[in-house]
Design an enzyme around this catalytic site. Structure first.
Site, short mmCIF file in Angstrom:
data_model
loop_
_atom_site.label_atom_id
_atom_site.label_comp_id
_atom_site.label_asym_id
_atom_site.label_seq_id
_atom_site.Cartn_x
_atom_site.Cartn_y
_atom_site.Cartn_z
CB THR A 151 -0.89 0.01 1.26
OG1 THR A 151 -1.61 -1.22 1.29
CG2 THR A 151 -1.85 1.18 1.27
N GLY A 190 3.03 -3.25 8.28
CA GLY A 190 3.24 -3.59 9.70
C GLY A 190 4.70 -3.87 10.00
CD GLU A 433 -3.94 -9.14 3.01
OE1 GLU A 433 -3.12 -8.66 3.79
OE2 GLU A 433 -3.70 -9.32 1.82
C1 LIG Z 1 1.08 -12.07 16.00
C2 LIG Z 1 0.54 -11.47 14.92
C3 LIG Z 1 -0.59 -12.25 14.19
C4 LIG Z 1 -1.26 -11.47 13.13
C5 LIG Z 1 -2.63 -12.02 12.77
C6 LIG Z 1 -3.11 -11.65 11.44
C7 LIG Z 1 -3.12 -10.21 11.15
C8 LIG Z 1 -3.15 -9.96 9.73
C9 LIG Z 1 -2.39 -8.74 9.43
C10 LIG Z 1 -2.66 -8.34 8.03
C11 LIG Z 1 -2.19 -6.96 7.81
C12 LIG Z 1 -2.69 -6.38 6.57
C13 LIG Z 1 -1.74 -6.48 5.45
C14 LIG Z 1 -2.26 -5.75 4.22
O1 LIG Z 1 -3.24 -5.09 4.25
S1 LIG Z 1 -1.31 -5.98 2.83
C15 LIG Z 1 -2.13 -5.09 1.57
C16 LIG Z 1 -3.35 -5.79 1.11
N1 LIG Z 1 -3.90 -5.11 -0.01
C17 LIG Z 1 -4.95 -5.50 -0.63
O2 LIG Z 1 -5.57 -6.50 -0.25
C18 LIG Z 1 -5.31 -4.72 -1.84
C19 LIG Z 1 -6.70 -4.98 -2.30
N2 LIG Z 1 -6.76 -4.97 -3.73
C20 LIG Z 1 -6.74 -6.11 -4.50
O3 LIG Z 1 -6.66 -7.21 -3.98
C21 LIG Z 1 -6.85 -5.97 -5.98
O4 LIG Z 1 -6.27 -4.88 -6.48
C22 LIG Z 1 -8.29 -6.04 -6.45
C23 LIG Z 1 -8.76 -7.47 -6.18
C24 LIG Z 1 -9.18 -5.07 -5.73
C25 LIG Z 1 -8.40 -5.74 -7.94
O5 LIG Z 1 -7.28 -6.16 -8.63
P1 LIG Z 1 -6.96 -5.76 -10.15
O6 LIG Z 1 -7.27 -4.33 -10.33
O7 LIG Z 1 -5.62 -6.25 -10.47
O8 LIG Z 1 -7.95 -6.69 -10.81
P2 LIG Z 1 -9.30 -6.40 -11.58
O9 LIG Z 1 -10.36 -5.87 -10.69
O10 LIG Z 1 -9.04 -5.68 -12.85
O11 LIG Z 1 -9.60 -7.90 -11.90
C26 LIG Z 1 -8.84 -8.62 -12.85
C27 LIG Z 1 -9.10 -10.09 -12.68
O12 LIG Z 1 -8.28 -10.61 -11.63
C28 LIG Z 1 -9.03 -11.30 -10.71
N3 LIG Z 1 -8.37 -11.23 -9.41
C29 LIG Z 1 -8.11 -10.14 -8.68
N4 LIG Z 1 -7.46 -10.50 -7.57
C30 LIG Z 1 -7.27 -11.83 -7.61
C31 LIG Z 1 -6.68 -12.78 -6.76
N5 LIG Z 1 -6.14 -12.44 -5.59
N6 LIG Z 1 -6.67 -14.06 -7.14
C32 LIG Z 1 -7.23 -14.44 -8.27
N7 LIG Z 1 -7.83 -13.59 -9.13
C33 LIG Z 1 -7.84 -12.30 -8.79
C34 LIG Z 1 -10.36 -10.61 -10.75
O13 LIG Z 1 -11.39 -11.41 -10.21
C35 LIG Z 1 -10.51 -10.40 -12.24
O14 LIG Z 1 -10.90 -11.61 -12.83
P3 LIG Z 1 -11.73 -11.58 -14.16
O15 LIG Z 1 -13.07 -11.03 -13.79
O16 LIG Z 1 -11.03 -10.69 -15.14
O17 LIG Z 1 -11.79 -13.02 -14.56
C1 LIG Z 2 -4.31 -1.73 10.51
C2 LIG Z 2 -3.88 -1.78 9.08
C3 LIG Z 2 -2.77 -2.51 8.73
C4 LIG Z 2 -2.32 -2.53 7.41
N1 LIG Z 2 -1.20 -3.24 7.10
C5 LIG Z 2 -0.72 -3.20 5.83
C6 LIG Z 2 0.51 -3.84 5.49
O1 LIG Z 2 1.14 -4.48 6.33
N2 LIG Z 2 0.98 -3.74 4.24
C7 LIG Z 2 0.31 -3.07 3.27
O2 LIG Z 2 0.79 -3.01 2.15
N3 LIG Z 2 -0.86 -2.46 3.55
C8 LIG Z 2 -1.38 -2.50 4.80
N4 LIG Z 2 -2.57 -1.87 5.11
C9 LIG Z 2 -3.25 -1.14 4.06
C10 LIG Z 2 -4.55 -1.78 3.65
O3 LIG Z 2 -4.33 -2.97 2.93
C11 LIG Z 2 -5.36 -0.77 2.83
O4 LIG Z 2 -5.70 0.27 3.72
C12 LIG Z 2 -6.59 -1.41 2.26
O5 LIG Z 2 -6.26 -2.29 1.21
C13 LIG Z 2 -7.61 -0.37 1.75
O6 LIG Z 2 -7.04 0.50 0.85
P1 LIG Z 2 -7.13 2.10 1.01
O7 LIG Z 2 -6.66 2.45 2.35
O8 LIG Z 2 -6.46 2.65 -0.17
O9 LIG Z 2 -8.67 2.42 0.96
P2 LIG Z 2 -9.43 3.06 -0.25
O10 LIG Z 2 -9.38 2.13 -1.41
O11 LIG Z 2 -9.00 4.44 -0.48
O12 LIG Z 2 -10.89 3.03 0.34
C14 LIG Z 2 -11.63 4.18 0.73
C15 LIG Z 2 -13.09 4.00 0.27
O13 LIG Z 2 -13.12 3.94 -1.15
C16 LIG Z 2 -13.91 2.83 -1.57
N5 LIG Z 2 -13.40 2.29 -2.82
C17 LIG Z 2 -12.10 2.21 -3.26
N6 LIG Z 2 -12.05 1.58 -4.44
C18 LIG Z 2 -13.30 1.25 -4.78
C19 LIG Z 2 -13.89 0.55 -5.87
N7 LIG Z 2 -13.15 0.07 -6.85
N8 LIG Z 2 -15.23 0.40 -5.88
C20 LIG Z 2 -15.98 0.86 -4.87
N9 LIG Z 2 -15.47 1.51 -3.80
C21 LIG Z 2 -14.17 1.69 -3.74
C22 LIG Z 2 -13.77 1.82 -0.42
O14 LIG Z 2 -14.87 0.93 -0.41
C23 LIG Z 2 -13.75 2.74 0.79
O15 LIG Z 2 -15.07 3.02 1.18
C24 LIG Z 2 -3.03 -1.83 6.41
C25 LIG Z 2 -4.17 -1.09 6.77
C26 LIG Z 2 -4.60 -1.05 8.09
C27 LIG Z 2 -5.81 -0.26 8.44
#
Ligand SMILES: CCCCCCCCCCCCCC(=O)SCCNC(=O)CCNC(=O)[C@H](O)C(C)(C)COP(=O)(O)OP(=O)(O)OC[C@H]1O[C@@H](n2cnc3c(N)ncnc32)[C@H](O)[C@@H]1OP(=O)(O)O
Ligand SMILES: Cc1cc2nc3c(=O)[nH]c(=O)nc-3n(C[C@H](O)[C@H](O)[C@H](O)COP(=O)(O)OP(=O)(O)OC[C@H]3O[C@@H](n4cnc5c(N)ncnc54)[C@H](O)[C@@H]3O)c2cc1C
Length: 667
Positions: A151, A190, A433
């Protein structure tokens, strides 16, 4: 052992089933219970190492970080020891890192969490064999500590829009990492602030003048000896947050930082020495680590929720307030049906979501095996499933935890109840996530495609109902049973999806672009994805309980079915407008359904304490004044209050400095 509160003891005496039997079922067998208890005893044995004399909330931001590092190092040292002894399977490892450490012992998270949850999984998922052999042993024994930097200030959701660049220089066989704008600074990772010395950086790959989209790179950010940021690296912490304040989320910028070619993770796509780009079989394979974490999060939410309901139910058995009937003693607040309505859904949800998470975990592993073998067919299904379950579970858990907090009245607002911190942890998961709305839209995208292909293609198991529910005669009369509710939800999901498709088609036919039509329809699309997820959770819960009940005692079987009833009917009533719109449910059916709900609450009431006792959460994991096993609520509240640094002296110096002069009109 302290004397047990009498009300709690009476609840336990009246419990109709064997609590231990349910604990074993939750753990997945006696062996698993033993393993869990062993892990807990190892991690909680040296209490001085991890529990604080002064509660963490009284520390400054900086002290809190330092204290968390001290505790994390002790705890993850134990993890390392267990790894050495070969006592960590992948499932154990998930329960250990996420369950025991993430959601239990380290109440405010850990800045080493990302190292385990994302840094190592990303290398495993995206690194080739050589890279895994180079990096994983060092990461496993923590001689390097990593984070996951995807991010940026400007982009979190839309990862194709990330701005950090990694430009290949064939003359030196290096990538040059650069942050061209303020918004391209990494933001949130993180542990990145002051803990990690390496991280996975997600950046736009340029080679031979062409951009090939985002790829992952291993980047050293700090010197291994001095921990000073390396030249060209600007790194720090992003500041205080609603929760997770010990996690040390960081920012990171690059000023033309060079890394070797071998630091690009090359399992799926490669850059050859001369700069030639070799494409991956599927660019979404790079997103594997995110899918893994989404699955882990579902388990994590169940852990948090189990804690919250344990606290709130035990408190509600101890707390007496108001009279149900005039002249009678004040009753336990657990006897109010409104209180049962607030709490019992949380208990049922722990079971429903845990059982569904187990299924998702198995699906994740099966599909991953297929991916390794080159079969990508089920990747979209896995992605759609992980997205909606992550979104619905985190949103539900956050809502139920907040209900638990409110159900404890004023005392729930105390930090010492542990409910505020728990809420802070859970609500964060609605955003990280993958932000929940965005994830539900991903599931909707899959559902719309599936719906459009349903008459020509064989449907995968999780969406097969889209065909059966479309058949003539399906659910043409309403039945107030769990099967009836499942059929009803299947019809709702099908009709919502078909309605979305109709709306979009009409809009496109009237001249709107597909993208605008999608956007106009997106509120309904999100609701359709949620309805689909409800089908998955309720039907999985029901089917699995039917299986588990086969070997359960009669008493436990009864309570398990009550929980399934409660979960189904609760959600049917919550989504009544959908049922009224899309199914043949009548006014009379709804009235009967309300009775069914109220009767189920009444049936569960005598076993409420037994049900939360069965989660078997130790007091030193609950860390709550309101929820301890012995029910000494008021004593503990007072004991904790006495730990406030303000109570260390009878008069605070501000009295003489400010208050007194102010009161005497001198200020
Ligand atoms: C002790 C400690 C313990 C800790 C406990 C736990 C804590 C945990 C801590 C955690 C800390 C937090 C850590 C963090 O936060 S790390 C940061 C996490 N960030 C995110 O999760 C970002 C969210 N954004 C995305 O995942 C993608 O950009 C999305 C999905 C929104 C769109 O993406 P994009 O713009 O590239 O794609 P498209 O919309 O043009 O779609 C194109 C095609 O791709 C397909 N597609 C998309 N994605 C996937 C996929 N994954 N596998 C398979 N396919 C996938 C999709 O269905 C479509 O298919 P089709 O319709 O064309 O067939
Ligand atoms: C506690 C915490 C820990 C994190 N840890 C990590 C980490 O370790 N590593 C890392 O890389 N990231 C991390 N992140 C970042 C996190 O993955 C992002 O904050 C998250 O993916 C959301 O993205 P954003 O903040 O850009 O929100 P935005 O995308 O800006 O969202 C703001 C609003 O816009 C809307 N929006 C955005 N896009 C669309 C769309 N296409 N259609 C409709 N609505 C939309 C959302 O629904 C939301 O209401 C962490 C975040 C938090 C809060």
């Amino acid at each position: 052992m302290n004397k047990i509160n009498q009300d709690l003891q009476r609840e336990r005496n009246n419990c109709s089933f064997n609590v231990q039997e349910l604990t074993t079922l939750i753990d997945g067998g006696l062996e698993k219970t033993k393993e869990r208890k062993y892990r807990e005893s190892v991690f909680l044995s040296k209490k001085d190492g991890i529990f604080d004399g002064v509660p963490e909330e009284y520390l400054s931001h900086k002290e809190r970080y330092e204290n968390n590092i001290r505790k994390s190092v002790y705890l993850f040292g134990l993890v390392r020891k267990m790894q050495g002894e070969g006592k960590t399977s992948i499932t154990n490892y998930r329960d250990l890192i996420g369950g025991l450490l993430g959601s239990s012992v380290l109440r405010d998270g850990s800045s080493l969490g990302l190292h385990y949850i994302m840094f190592m999984p990303a290398i495993l998922n995206q690194g080739n064999e050589e890279q895994q052999a180079k990096w994983l042993p060092r990461a496993w024994n923590c001689s390097i500590v990593g984070s996951f930097a995807q991010t940026e200030l400007g982009h979190g959701t839309f990862i194709r829009g990330l701005e950090t660049t990694a430009t290949y220089d064939a003359s030196t066989r290096e990538f040059v990492l650069h942050s061209p704008t303020l918004t391209s600074y990494k933001w949130w990772p993180g542990g990145l602030g002051h803990t990690a010395n390496y991280c996975i950086v997600v950046a736009q790959l340029y080679t031979k003048g062409v951009c090939h989209g985002i790829h992952s790179f291993i980047v050293q950010v700090r010197d291994e000896e001095t921990h000073m940021p390396l030249p060209g690296i600007k790194v720090g912490e992003i500041g205080a947050k609603l929760g997770l304040n010990a996690v040390n989320n960081g920012f990171l910028g690059f000023d033309s930082v060079r890394i070797p070619r071998s630091h690009m993770l090359m399992k799926h796509a490669q850059v050859l020495e001369d700069g030639t780009y070799v494409k991956s079989r599927n660019s979404k394979l790079n997103y594997g680590a995110m899918v893994f974490v989404r699955v882990v999060i579902v388990f994590d939410m169940v852990n948090y929720l189990s804690k919250a309901v344990t606290i709130a139910v035990r408190f509600s058995a101890v707390r007496r307030q108001s009279q149900l009937k005039a002249g009678q003693p004040e009753c336990q607040i657990l006897d109010y049906v409104t209180q049962q309505h607030k709490l019992f859904i949380g208990i049922a949800a722990c079971h429903a979501l845990r059982i569904t998470a187990d299924k998702l975990w198995n699906t994740f592993n099966d599909i991953n095996d297929e991916l390794v073998g080159g079969n990508l067919e089920r990747l979209p299904e896995l992605h759609a499933l992980a997205c909606c379950l992550k979104a619905v579970t985190t949103a539900d858990a956050a809502a139920y935890v907040e209900r638990c907090r409110l159900a404890c009245g004023g005392h729930g607002y105390m930090m010492s109840s542990n409910l505020p911190l728990t809420y802070g942890q859970v609500t964060a998961a609605c955003t990280y996530e993958g932000e929940n709305t965005v994830l539900l839209l991903q599931t909707a995208r899959f559902l719309v495609k599936t719906y459009q292909q349903k008459d020509t293609k064989k449907l995968t198991p999780t969406v097969a109902y889209l065909k059966t529910a479309a058949a003539n005669g399906f659910c043409d009369t309403w039945s107030n049973t769990v099967e009836g509710v499942i059929n009803g939800f299947q019809l709702v999901a099908l009709r919502k999806i078909s309605h979305c498709v109709e709306c979009m088609t009409k809009r496109v036919n009237s001249g709107m672009s597909f993208e605008d039509a999608w956007n106009m329809t997106s509120v309904q699309l999100v609701a359709a994805a949620e309805a689909h997820c409800r089908v998955i959770v309720i039907s999985t819960f029901f089917e699995e309980i039917r299986e588990l009940a086969k070997t359960a005692s009669a008493e436990l079987k009864e309570i398990l079915y009550q929980l399934v009833d409660l979960y189904s009917v609760y959600w049917a009533l919550e989504k009544l407008s959908d049922l009224l719109l899309y199914t043949p449910i009548t006014h009379k059916d709804v009235e009967q359904m309300r009775l069914w709900y109220e009767e189920t609450l009444t049936k569960i009431r005598p076993n409420a304490v037994g049900l939360v006792d069965a989660f078997d959460i130790r007091d030193d994991i609950l860390q709550s004044t309101l929820g301890s096993y012995d029910g000494r609520v008021y004593e503990r509240l007072m004991e904790e209050a006495m730990k406030s640094p303000l109570n260390a002296e009878p008069v605070n110096e501000t009295f003489h400095k400010y208050l007194k002069p102010f009161m005497q009109g001198k200020l």
